[in-house]
Design a protein around this motif. Structure first.
Motif, PDB file in Angstrom:
ATOM      1  N   ILE A  32       0.757  -1.212  -0.002  1.00 59.21           N
ATOM      2  CA  ILE A  32       0.032  -0.048  -0.006  1.00 59.21           C
ATOM      3  C   ILE A  32       1.033   1.257  -0.078  1.00 59.21           C
ATOM      4  O   ILE A  32       1.999   1.330   0.412  1.00 59.21           O
ATOM      5  CB  ILE A  32      -1.007  -0.044   1.240  1.00 59.21           C
ATOM      6  N   ILE A  33       0.340   2.377  -0.435  1.00 54.58           N
ATOM      7  CA  ILE A  33       0.917   3.619  -0.466  1.00 54.58           C
ATOM      8  C   ILE A  33      -0.259   4.441   0.416  1.00 54.58           C
ATOM      9  O   ILE A  33      -1.043   4.652   0.301  1.00 54.58           O
ATOM     10  CB  ILE A  33       1.143   4.142  -1.680  1.00 54.58           C
ATOM     11  N   ASN A  49      -1.606  -1.903  -4.061  1.00 52.50           N
ATOM     12  CA  ASN A  49      -0.923  -2.594  -5.326  1.00 52.50           C
ATOM     13  C   ASN A  49      -1.799  -3.785  -5.805  1.00 52.50           C
ATOM     14  O   ASN A  49      -2.186  -4.598  -4.761  1.00 52.50           O
ATOM     15  CB  ASN A  49       0.422  -3.086  -4.971  1.00 52.50           C
ATOM     16  N   GLU A  50      -1.921  -4.046  -7.078  1.00 51.59           N
ATOM     17  CA  GLU A  50      -2.671  -5.230  -7.500  1.00 51.59           C
ATOM     18  C   GLU A  50      -1.984  -6.286  -7.029  1.00 51.59           C
ATOM     19  O   GLU A  50      -0.621  -6.451  -7.121  1.00 51.59           O
ATOM     20  CB  GLU A  50      -2.789  -5.015  -8.847  1.00 51.59           C
ATOM     21  N   GLY A  51      -2.851  -7.595  -6.709  1.00 45.06           N
ATOM     22  CA  GLY A  51      -2.137  -8.692  -5.968  1.00 45.06           C
ATOM     23  C   GLY A  51      -1.395  -8.583  -4.884  1.00 45.06           C
ATOM     24  O   GLY A  51      -0.891  -9.632  -4.475  1.00 45.06           O
ATOM     25  N   SER A  52      -1.415  -7.423  -4.024  1.00 50.98           N
ATOM     26  CA  SER A  52      -0.751  -7.426  -2.995  1.00 50.98           C
ATOM     27  C   SER A  52      -1.226  -7.955  -1.812  1.00 50.98           C
ATOM     28  O   SER A  52      -2.461  -8.432  -1.642  1.00 50.98           O
ATOM     29  CB  SER A  52      -0.325  -5.884  -2.667  1.00 50.98           C
ATOM     30  N   GLY A  58      -8.242  -7.075   1.661  1.00 51.45           N
ATOM     31  CA  GLY A  58      -9.510  -6.125   1.336  1.00 51.45           C
ATOM     32  C   GLY A  58      -9.190  -4.495   1.911  1.00 51.45           C
ATOM     33  O   GLY A  58     -10.152  -4.025   2.013  1.00 51.45           O
ATOM     34  N   VAL A  59      -7.904  -4.133   1.704  1.00 52.03           N
ATOM     35  CA  VAL A  59      -7.836  -2.858   2.060  1.00 52.03           C
ATOM     36  C   VAL A  59      -8.098  -1.941   0.850  1.00 52.03           C
ATOM     37  O   VAL A  59      -7.966  -2.422  -0.391  1.00 52.03           O
ATOM     38  CB  VAL A  59      -6.323  -2.424   2.248  1.00 52.03           C
ATOM     39  N   GLN A  60      -8.921  -0.749   1.050  1.00 48.00           N
ATOM     40  CA  GLN A  60      -9.596   0.176  -0.214  1.00 48.00           C
ATOM     41  C   GLN A  60      -8.821   1.278  -0.102  1.00 48.00           C
ATOM     42  O   GLN A  60      -8.522   2.118   0.907  1.00 48.00           O
ATOM     43  CB  GLN A  60     -10.982   0.350   0.261  1.00 48.00           C
ATOM     44  N   VAL A  61      -8.637   1.930  -1.294  1.00 47.49           N
ATOM     45  CA  VAL A  61      -8.150   3.497  -1.307  1.00 47.49           C
ATOM     46  C   VAL A  61      -9.163   4.237  -0.725  1.00 47.49           C
ATOM     47  O   VAL A  61     -10.281   4.044  -0.557  1.00 47.49           O
ATOM     48  CB  VAL A  61      -7.927   3.696  -3.004  1.00 47.49           C
TER      49      VAL A  61
END
Length: 141
Positions: A32-33, A49-52, A58-61
Motif C-alpha cells: 500500500i501507499i 498494489n494489485e495482487g498485494s 481487502g484494504v481500499q483506497v
C-alpha cells in the motif's frame, strides 16, 4: 484470546476497535501507499498494489489509518540494562503495541510501521482502518 493464534500480540488482540472501523492483519510486504492527511497528521491509503497482501486483505483506497501495530522497547537504560550499552540488550526486550495514528505526525506513523522489523520475527502488521474520508478529515466518529 483467540487473536493470539493469528500471531497477534496481547496488545493487538485486546485493542478495542472504534465503531465503524475494522482491524485486519496484513502479511508483509503490505503493498500500500499512504499519504498524509492535511496538516501533516494522520494517514490514508492512496494506492493498493494489485495482487498485494493489502489487496488480498481487502484494504481500499481512501481508508483512513486509525492505528497500527508497532514494536517498542520494554525498557531503556534502567534496571538490569543500566550497566550495559544499548547493543547489550537481549532480543526479547521489545513488545508489540497498537500505535494511534489519528492526529499523529505522518513521519511517526511511518516509523511505527517500519518498527515491525523482520529481525524480530514480525511478518505481519495489524492495522485499524476507517471508511474513506475526504482529505483534511482526520477524525473517527
Amino acid at each position: 484470546m483467540s487473536g493470539l493464534s493469528t500471531g497477534e500480540s496481547q496488545s493487538e488482540a485486546s485493542y478495542e476497535v472504534p465503531e465503524h472501523c475494522r482491524k485486519i492483519r496484513i502479511e508483509k510486504p503490505l503493498g500500500i501507499i499512504l499519504e498524509e492527511v492535511d496538516q501533516g497528521k494522520g494517514a490514508y491509503v492512496v494506492k493498493v498494489n494489485e495482487g498485494s497482501n493489502a489487496q488480498n486483505a481487502g484494504v481500499q483506497v481512501g481508508e483512513l489509518l486509525v492505528a497500527c501495530s508497532a514494536a517498542t522497547l520494554k525498557a531503556g537504560k534502567e534496571g538490569r540494562y543500566a550497566e550495559t550499552g544499548y547493543g547489550g540488550r537481549p532480543f526479547d526486550n521489545w513488545e508489540i503495541v497498537m500505535f494511534p495514528c489519528i492526529d499523529t505526525p505522518f513521519k511517526s506513523i511511518m516509523q511505527a510501521l517500519a518498527s515491525n522489523n523482520d529481525r524480530w520475527g514480525i511478518n505481519a502488521i495489524s492495522v485499524v482502518l476507517a471508511p474513506e474520508k475526504k482529505k483534511g478529515e482526520a477524525t473517527v466518529e
